[in-house]
Motif scaffolding. Structure first.
Motif, mmCIF file in Angstrom:
data_model
loop_
_atom_site.group_PDB
_atom_site.id
_atom_site.type_symbol
_atom_site.label_atom_id
_atom_site.label_comp_id
_atom_site.label_asym_id
_atom_site.label_seq_id
_atom_site.Cartn_x
_atom_site.Cartn_y
_atom_site.Cartn_z
ATOM 1 N N GLU A 133 0.806 -1.227 0.000
ATOM 2 C CA GLU A 133 0.000 0.000 0.000
ATOM 3 C C GLU A 133 0.842 1.282 0.000
ATOM 4 O O GLU A 133 0.572 2.224 -0.758
ATOM 5 N N TYR A 134 1.858 1.343 0.839
ATOM 6 C CA TYR A 134 2.647 2.583 0.919
ATOM 7 C C TYR A 134 3.380 2.849 -0.393
ATOM 8 O O TYR A 134 3.377 3.982 -0.896
ATOM 9 N N GLN A 137 1.107 4.116 -2.964
ATOM 10 C CA GLN A 137 0.819 5.533 -2.733
ATOM 11 C C GLN A 137 1.952 6.393 -3.302
ATOM 12 O O GLN A 137 1.700 7.394 -3.980
ATOM 13 N N ARG A 140 1.989 6.896 -7.078
ATOM 14 C CA ARG A 140 1.060 7.854 -7.662
ATOM 15 C C ARG A 140 1.717 9.216 -7.864
ATOM 16 O O ARG A 140 1.237 10.031 -8.659
#
Length: 338
Positions: A133-134, A137, A140
């Motif tokens: 997840e990190y 992020q 992006r």
């Protein structure tokens, strides 16, 4: 609540411009005191702030700098893969900022924050966390490419070895030579390469109908782990006839333990390693091992990253390259498993 320069400014009491300059790595230029820098950075770490200056609309220009995060610069494998990435990036006009995360996810995040504050154009990372997840992020804002390790459920691009195939090939070779009591000394249990190598080992035993004899032990890609687990294995009532070390560092620890025990390779115990390094040919005997295509992995990772940077879109390419077995003199054929 999304953390911004404004929220950090409010909590620390410093002006937004001061917070921005510290997080941009410009504290020295503006003569900001070390105490102020420490307070702002500590707050940024505490709230897990990712600099918004990297948002596409705020980026002014490329810096021709890439970030590279590896779990251990002391591990020859990661030192070698870093060398390939650095050389390939340099040949394409980029410099590389390297961070040793020391196999710690908090260090990884801090290293990424530092890289983002220096406005790197993209990041190559050997992830040490258990979830994507990190990094998704971060991707992006700045292109991210995983190298060596990856996650099963992610769209992040990666380049890795087919570790399952390598684990199975090594185990099948030992089985073909009559070994049935094979101890597998693993590294970091949750890392994808380790999990796939162990799966290959287990499946090879299952295909032989001896899955009940599987023995997987260890918890780190370190010399110490290889040493301790080999010492313990050799002191079992039924010691192994062969050891499969899942990294070259684990292998070195195993060799030390075997020699301290007064045993000889391969006369008393056979040994196979995952990973290749020239020094393995200079050990006595030279070590049979599974070689990873390091140069191809490093070059492909840089190519994927630069394509994302230059084209302005995120890659979802996921590549696994075939390993190669190097047969040497560290495995002895057995008769009747003895």
């Amino acid at each position: 609540m999304k953390e911004t320069l404004v929220t950090i400014s409010k909590r620390t009491g410093f002006a937004i411009s001061t917070v921005s300059r510290v997080l941009n790595g410009q504290a020295e230029k503006y003569r900001i005191s070390s105490k102020t820098v420490e307070l702002i950075l500590e707050e940024a770490r505490r709230c897990d702030y990712t600099p918004s200056l990297l948002a596409k609309g705020l980026r002014m220009k490329h810096t021709n700098t890439l970030g590279l995060l590896i779990p251990s610069v002391a591990n020859p494998y990661f030192a070698d893969i870093s060398s390939v990435v650095i050389q390939e990036a340099k040949s394409r006009g980029y410099t590389v900022m390297v961070v040793d995360t020391m196999e710690n996810e908090a260090n990884e995040r801090e290293g990424i924050r530092t890289m983002l504050s220096r406005r790197v154009d993209g990041i190559v990372v050997v992830p040490c966390g258990q979830t994507p997840e990190y990094l998704e992020q971060v991707n992006r804002s700045v292109p991210v490419v995983l190298i060596d390790r990856y996650f099963e459920q992610t769209s992040l691009p990666y380049v890795s070895t087919d570790n399952y195939c390598g684990g199975m090939d090594a185990t099948r070779m030992l089985l073909k030579n009559g070994h049935r009591n094979i101890v597998c000394i693993q590294g970091v249990p949750y890392s994808m390469p380790n999990r796939q190598r162990v799966r290959g080992y287990l499946d090879a035993l299952a295909q032989e109908g001896i899955e009940g004899q599987a023995a997987v032990t260890g918890n780190d890609f370190s010399i110490q782990n290889g040493y301790i687990e080999t010492k313990l294995a050799l002191n079992r009532p039924d010691p192994p006839t062969a050891i499969f070390a899942l990294s070259n560092t684990i292998l070195l620890g195993a060799v030390k333990a075997i020699r301290e025990s007064g045993l000889h390779i391969p006369e008393d115990i056979s040994l196979v390693s995952f990973d290749n390094n020239p020094y393995l040919d200079f050990l006595v005997p030279a070590i049979t091992r599974i070689s990873q295509p390091l140069e191809d992995i490093g070059k492909m990772a840089v190519k994927l990253l630069l394509e994302s940077i230059q084209e302005g879109k995120r890659s979802q390419t996921q590549i696994q390259l075939a390993p190669n077995m190097i047969l040497c003199d560290s495995v002895r054929p057995l008769l009747n498993g003895k």
